[in-house]
Design a protein around this motif. Sequence first.
Motif, PDB file in Angstrom:
ATOM      1  N   GLU A  69       1.114  -1.483  -0.318  1.00  0.00           N
ATOM      2  CA  GLU A  69      -0.145  -0.279  -0.620  1.00  0.00           C
ATOM      3  C   GLU A  69       1.159   1.552   0.355  1.00  0.00           C
ATOM      4  N   THR A  70       1.874   1.567   0.844  1.00  0.00           N
ATOM      5  CA  THR A  70       2.528   2.611   1.070  1.00  0.00           C
ATOM      6  C   THR A  70       3.246   2.856   0.081  1.00  0.00           C
ATOM      7  N   MET A  71       3.716   1.314  -0.954  1.00  0.00           N
ATOM      8  CA  MET A  71       4.515   1.629  -2.229  1.00  0.00           C
ATOM      9  C   MET A  71       3.576   2.007  -3.488  1.00  0.00           C
ATOM     10  N   LEU A  72       2.703   1.542  -3.577  1.00  0.00           N
ATOM     11  CA  LEU A  72       1.676   2.280  -4.203  1.00  0.00           C
ATOM     12  C   LEU A  72       0.886   3.312  -4.319  1.00  0.00           C
ATOM     13  N   ARG A  73       1.220   3.919  -2.869  1.00  0.00           N
ATOM     14  CA  ARG A  73       0.968   5.408  -2.249  1.00  0.00           C
ATOM     15  C   ARG A  73       2.271   6.380  -2.856  1.00  0.00           C
ATOM     16  N   THR A  74       3.339   6.096  -3.086  1.00  0.00           N
ATOM     17  CA  THR A  74       4.778   6.940  -3.568  1.00  0.00           C
ATOM     18  C   THR A  74       4.438   7.110  -4.963  1.00  0.00           C
ATOM     19  N   GLN A  75       3.863   6.383  -5.851  1.00  0.00           N
ATOM     20  CA  GLN A  75       3.893   6.229  -7.180  1.00  0.00           C
ATOM     21  C   GLN A  75       2.923   6.482  -7.501  1.00  0.00           C
ATOM     22  N   CYS A  76       1.645   6.841  -6.087  1.00  0.00           N
ATOM     23  CA  CYS A  76       0.198   7.358  -6.818  1.00  0.00           C
ATOM     24  C   CYS A  76       0.622   9.033  -7.198  1.00  0.00           C
ATOM     25  N   VAL A  77       1.320   9.506  -5.864  1.00  0.00           N
ATOM     26  CA  VAL A  77       1.648  10.655  -5.749  1.00  0.00           C
ATOM     27  C   VAL A  77       2.801  11.356  -7.048  1.00  0.00           C
ATOM     28  N   ASP A  78       3.494  10.877  -7.458  1.00  0.00           N
ATOM     29  CA  ASP A  78       4.384  10.991  -8.570  1.00  0.00           C
ATOM     30  C   ASP A  78       3.546  10.446  -9.680  1.00  0.00           C
ATOM     31  N   LEU A  79       2.640  10.241  -9.889  1.00  0.00           N
ATOM     32  CA  LEU A  79       1.664  10.145 -11.454  1.00  0.00           C
ATOM     33  C   LEU A  79       0.273  11.412 -11.078  1.00  0.00           C
ATOM     34  N   GLY A  80       0.196  11.883 -10.260  1.00  0.00           N
ATOM     35  CA  GLY A  80      -0.367  13.218 -10.237  1.00  0.00           C
ATOM     36  C   GLY A  80      -1.704  12.990  -9.436  1.00  0.00           C
ATOM     37  N   LEU A  81      -1.577  11.571  -8.157  1.00  0.00           N
ATOM     38  CA  LEU A  81      -3.019  11.397  -7.609  1.00  0.00           C
ATOM     39  C   LEU A  81      -3.701  10.777  -7.982  1.00  0.00           C
ATOM     40  N   SER A  82      -3.900  10.086  -9.050  1.00  0.00           N
ATOM     41  CA  SER A  82      -5.322   9.821  -9.799  1.00  0.00           C
ATOM     42  C   SER A  82      -4.657   8.740 -10.233  1.00  0.00           C
ATOM     43  N   ILE A  83      -4.523   6.910 -10.654  1.00  0.00           N
ATOM     44  CA  ILE A  83      -4.639   6.352 -11.390  1.00  0.00           C
ATOM     45  C   ILE A  83      -5.407   5.292 -11.463  1.00  0.00           C
ATOM     46  N   ALA A  84      -4.988   4.194 -12.124  1.00  0.00           N
ATOM     47  CA  ALA A  84      -5.474   2.648 -11.875  1.00  0.00           C
ATOM     48  C   ALA A  84      -4.815   2.142 -11.561  1.00  0.00           C
ATOM     49  N   ILE A  85      -5.149   0.544 -11.047  1.00  0.00           N
ATOM     50  CA  ILE A  85      -4.517  -0.887 -10.873  1.00  0.00           C
ATOM     51  C   ILE A  85      -5.204  -1.756 -10.426  1.00  0.00           C
ATOM     52  N   SER A  86      -3.905  -2.831 -10.471  1.00  0.00           N
ATOM     53  CA  SER A  86      -4.414  -4.280 -10.620  1.00  0.00           C
ATOM     54  C   SER A  86      -4.084  -5.134 -10.012  1.00  0.00           C
ATOM     55  N   ALA A  87      -4.692  -6.343  -9.275  1.00  0.00           N
ATOM     56  CA  ALA A  87      -3.513  -7.000  -8.874  1.00  0.00           C
ATOM     57  C   ALA A  87      -3.306  -8.376  -9.070  1.00  0.00           C
ATOM     58  N   THR A  88      -2.770  -8.990  -8.882  1.00  0.00           N
ATOM     59  CA  THR A  88      -2.749 -10.138  -9.618  1.00  0.00           C
ATOM     60  C   THR A  88      -3.583 -10.846  -9.845  1.00  0.00           C
ATOM     61  N   PRO A  89      -3.957 -11.580 -10.811  1.00  0.00           N
ATOM     62  CA  PRO A  89      -5.394 -12.338 -11.384  1.00  0.00           C
ATOM     63  C   PRO A  89      -5.681 -13.301 -10.343  1.00  0.00           C
ATOM     64  N   LEU A  90      -6.528 -13.517  -9.908  1.00  0.00           N
ATOM     65  CA  LEU A  90      -7.726 -14.989  -9.451  1.00  0.00           C
ATOM     66  C   LEU A  90      -8.115 -16.279  -9.593  1.00  0.00           C
ATOM     67  N   THR A  91      -8.007 -17.253  -9.049  1.00  0.00           N
ATOM     68  CA  THR A  91      -8.406 -18.445  -9.811  1.00  0.00           C
ATOM     69  C   THR A  91     -10.435 -18.471  -9.275  1.00  0.00           C
ATOM     70  N   GLY A  92     -10.946 -19.187 -10.343  1.00  0.00           N
ATOM     71  CA  GLY A  92     -11.988 -18.985  -9.735  1.00  0.00           C
ATOM     72  C   GLY A  92     -12.891 -19.810  -8.459  1.00  0.00           C
ATOM     73  N   ASN A  93     -11.964 -20.705  -7.965  1.00  0.00           N
ATOM     74  CA  ASN A  93     -11.847 -21.618  -6.542  1.00  0.00           C
ATOM     75  C   ASN A  93     -11.661 -21.040  -5.821  1.00  0.00           C
ATOM     76  N   VAL A  94     -10.760 -19.591  -6.037  1.00  0.00           N
ATOM     77  CA  VAL A  94      -9.893 -18.290  -4.113  1.00  0.00           C
ATOM     78  C   VAL A  94     -11.795 -17.318  -4.801  1.00  0.00           C
ATOM     79  N   ILE A  95     -12.575 -17.234  -5.818  1.00  0.00           N
ATOM     80  CA  ILE A  95     -13.453 -16.446  -6.079  1.00  0.00           C
ATOM     81  C   ILE A  95     -14.496 -16.741  -5.300  1.00  0.00           C
ATOM     82  N   LYS A  96     -14.571 -18.246  -5.960  1.00  0.00           N
ATOM     83  CA  LYS A  96     -15.669 -19.142  -4.633  1.00  0.00           C
ATOM     84  C   LYS A  96     -15.821 -19.127  -3.460  1.00  0.00           C
ATOM     85  N   GLN A  97     -14.594 -19.291  -2.915  1.00  0.00           N
ATOM     86  CA  GLN A  97     -14.065 -19.406  -1.372  1.00  0.00           C
ATOM     87  C   GLN A  97     -13.869 -17.782  -0.497  1.00  0.00           C
ATOM     88  N   TYR A  98     -13.186 -16.784  -1.625  1.00  0.00           N
ATOM     89  CA  TYR A  98     -13.263 -15.495  -0.391  1.00  0.00           C
ATOM     90  C   TYR A  98     -13.628 -14.482  -1.203  1.00  0.00           C
TER      91      TYR A  98
END
Length: 1004
Positions: free
Chosen positions: A781-810
């Motif tokens: 989170e802190t690393m993302l925020r540092t980059q976000c400030v440098d890029l103008g305080l508004s960006i898009a993010i995406s974490a590593t994809p999840l599998t169907g069994n993880v989605i159904k469980q969590y």
Amino acid sequence: MTRGGPCRIGVDVGGTNTDAAIIEISASETESRGVRASSKTPTTVDVTSGIHTVIEDVLSKSSVDRRDILSVAIGTTHFVNAVVEADARRLSRVAVVRLCGPFTKMLPPFSDFPPELKDIMSGPVFYLDGGLEIDGREINPLNHAQIKETVRSIKAAGIDKVALVGIFSPLDAQGLHEETCKRLMLEEDPSLSVVCSHTIGEIGLLERENATILNASILNLARRTVRAFCEAMKKLHLDCPLFLTQNDGTLTDAATAAEIPIKTFASGPTNSMTGAAYLASLDRGESRARSETQVLVIDVGGTTSDVCALLPSGFPRQAPNFVEVGGVRTAFSMPEVLCVGLGGGSRVIYDQASDSVQVGPESVGHYLTSQALVFGGDVMTTTDIVVASGKADIGDAKRARAISPALVSKARMQIKKILERAVEDMKVSDLPVTLLLVGGGSIVQMDNLEGVAECIIPPHHDSANAVGAAIAKVSGEVDIIEILDGRDEKTVLEDAKQKAIDTAVAHGADRNDTKIVSVDKLPLQYVTNKATRFVVKAIGRLAISGDRFPFTNGASSREESEVYTNGESHPEPEKQYNNKTSESLQSRVKFSAFVDIETYQPHVRNGVWYISPLDLEFMATGTGVLGTGGGGSSYLEYLRCLESLRDSGKKMRVVSTSYMKDSDICVFGSWYGAPSVGNERLASGTEIMDAIDVSVRIGGHSHFEAVIADEIGGGNGLSTFPTSVYYDIPVVDGDLMGRAYPTMEHGTPYVYGEPITPCAMADARGNTSVVMKAESNSRVETMLRTQCVDLGLSIAISATPLTGNVIKQYAIPNTVSQAWFIGRAIHRARKSKSNLVNSIFDTTPGYLLYTGKIIDVKRDVQEGYTMGQCTIVPLSNEEQDLDDPAKNTFDETRCLIIPFQNEFLYAAYADIANPDDSSKHEIICTVPDLISILGQDGEAIGSQDLRYGLRVNVIGMAAHPLWTGDARGLKVGGPEGFGLDMEWKSIGPYQEPPSVIDEFNRDV
């Protein structure tokens, strides 16, 4: 005729009457406040002849020498009527030029215009290099060749009105990019009329752009009208400057008004309020009201009463956030006015069966002098009740005396209640009220009002609007965002104050009289560099110079006929809507008003839910409720969804978690940063997909089958839909939080050990960055925020994809459906006038925690988050005793406090006399359970929008067991995760939300 002291004339052109007043400046300390004469005449079709008549009358009554008139100030509704009526004869097509670089393409201009206005106004749209970042850096330099080519295209389209909108242009006092671009455009084609957005509105690109477009569209009308005003002054032999009054109660010269007419749209109510304060001598310091009471004004007409709160500056409190003009969402300054159905002509109806009396909202209006009892008619009105009470000598008093004393008493009680409720709704603090009553119907106030320390009907009260125009001052406002990290805040603020004063002086204020009247400090959310928005306003009395008419040429007879010789009535907008085709309906922004919600069913076939515009509208309302105070506004993302649905030709679809195979890959992408920046520097619309592409590639995946929201609360709850259209994949009916939370690490899969990295971010320029690995989720989170400030305080993010069994469980299941059901319940309740809270709970189990009124909001920024606390007190008996089927009754004498860190953290009962005494707090609900604050219309109120006086319902909903059934969930999402020294307080068991797919599915 003898020469006297210098005078000013004020004129207010209303829909029914045109008023004028003449004030002798040197006599302002007298009991009459220098008002030499006032007059009223019916407003004429051509407007100007009515002005001529009423000014001629006050000059005659006062015997003032015309050479002693220093200025004439006019307030008019002429311009706004053209927009409200969607009158194509008075509106022009407008080309829109955005200085935005790669940004803002997510939402094109005219995105939320009603079809009637869009058809009339919409011209070509151009996206050019330019614009600024929040810290003043250029997004990219202006491209002169681009600008020249744009001018040629505008000319080829046969358009000469241009709305020029640069990202963050209001932060640049000189309008660097907009003004330079305007100069270059005019060098290429001097016939263009270019309106720069920094002269129109504040931060918030879409709303400011909308106002700029409206302004450009009415330029021809404004210029002709102001010329006609000047011609009327010439015919009156008045050789003095002409001014128009603005929405905030200040003056603008005629030349400026002709170029920025939109700032005069709501000057009428403002003139009444400021005139009332002047006539009551609240500016002279003789009354203690300023320091010991708050001042409210009620302008009572024949049918309705306008209620407004006056700030210590003497100006009306301005409406928060945005206002709609002709169905167009704008963000320029407008007074906050409450309109209630009480006037001198209000009907008084006696129900013999129940022995009760109803006053208003029906009224005889203009027919008072023929239909009221005292004027020989057969309709009982409030005026008759006043006469029967012996409070006024009007008409034939004998006819009023025939009304039974019991009926008179009941009617007076109802009038008293209406006024008391209006006062309570508009109060800005818990101080007693000084109430000023103006307008011809002010006689309806006959009894002492609870909470009102003093009630004043000032002299010349029936011409307060014209007096307000005559005494109007000049303002200067600065709206800037400053980075305070490493800087002295006091120095920054003093510099902003000086800029505001200099701006007022540049507008014509006397520097010796100009002072700061308001300073608003608004910390930005989700940033770590102490970015803070300052809005500073200065006012001063008009410094009369030797300048004469800004317009020296009167309007030609042809021009005047173009504006005024239309006697025919304009079609009512509602009647126009009824004849619209389904194609036109599809182009609307609000669909619930045109669809039978009771019979509507979503389109679900073979386990797949195909999304309609109405579904999106429901979900936009529902995601606001699930935002629990944060998540940002759903409105912009809703508009983006509509654009994507209209333009793609593809279907938006939703599937349940069970639809997915265990091996299926599910992606997510969301907006990240400061909502204040995202609302101004609109995205290009490709950022989320760019971030997803990077995270998929680095994660080693060659395919993915679905997309899921990381949080269902706020705008991110809708961001999945344009993504699903882009990739032609379905949205999963669920999310990774079940609400809104302030950090990425609050995703449920990550709480239970699923990897959040690699985590990618992207912006509109093509910049991408990846956090490959971090020691902890909080470090991500802190690393993302540092980059976000440098890029103008508004960006898009995406974490590593999840599998169907993880989605159904969590994943938290059925939350897209939950947002839909909540939104539908709110819209249904509005239409049926039923209980909003109960309607929500009929589909989504929850608990009413509190009903009351906000009396205090504290805010601060800590570690990049907006921290604060809201205090709510119970409604009085009178406030609860409303003839409203949607009312809530709540039996609680203590107040409620709700601390927040962007989202609401917990709710606790507290001692109403000392709410900050934690030893007396009774905690009733904490995170991870959901706490939402709803306005009277059922819409959720974000933590950034909380303010004094809002009447609210506070509801709670249980969190999913993934948050509450395991210590790992409570450690991150419960009180401990926010540094609170308290145990989780549950409000009840969780029930899984119903599924739209299960309820409405048809197998074919």
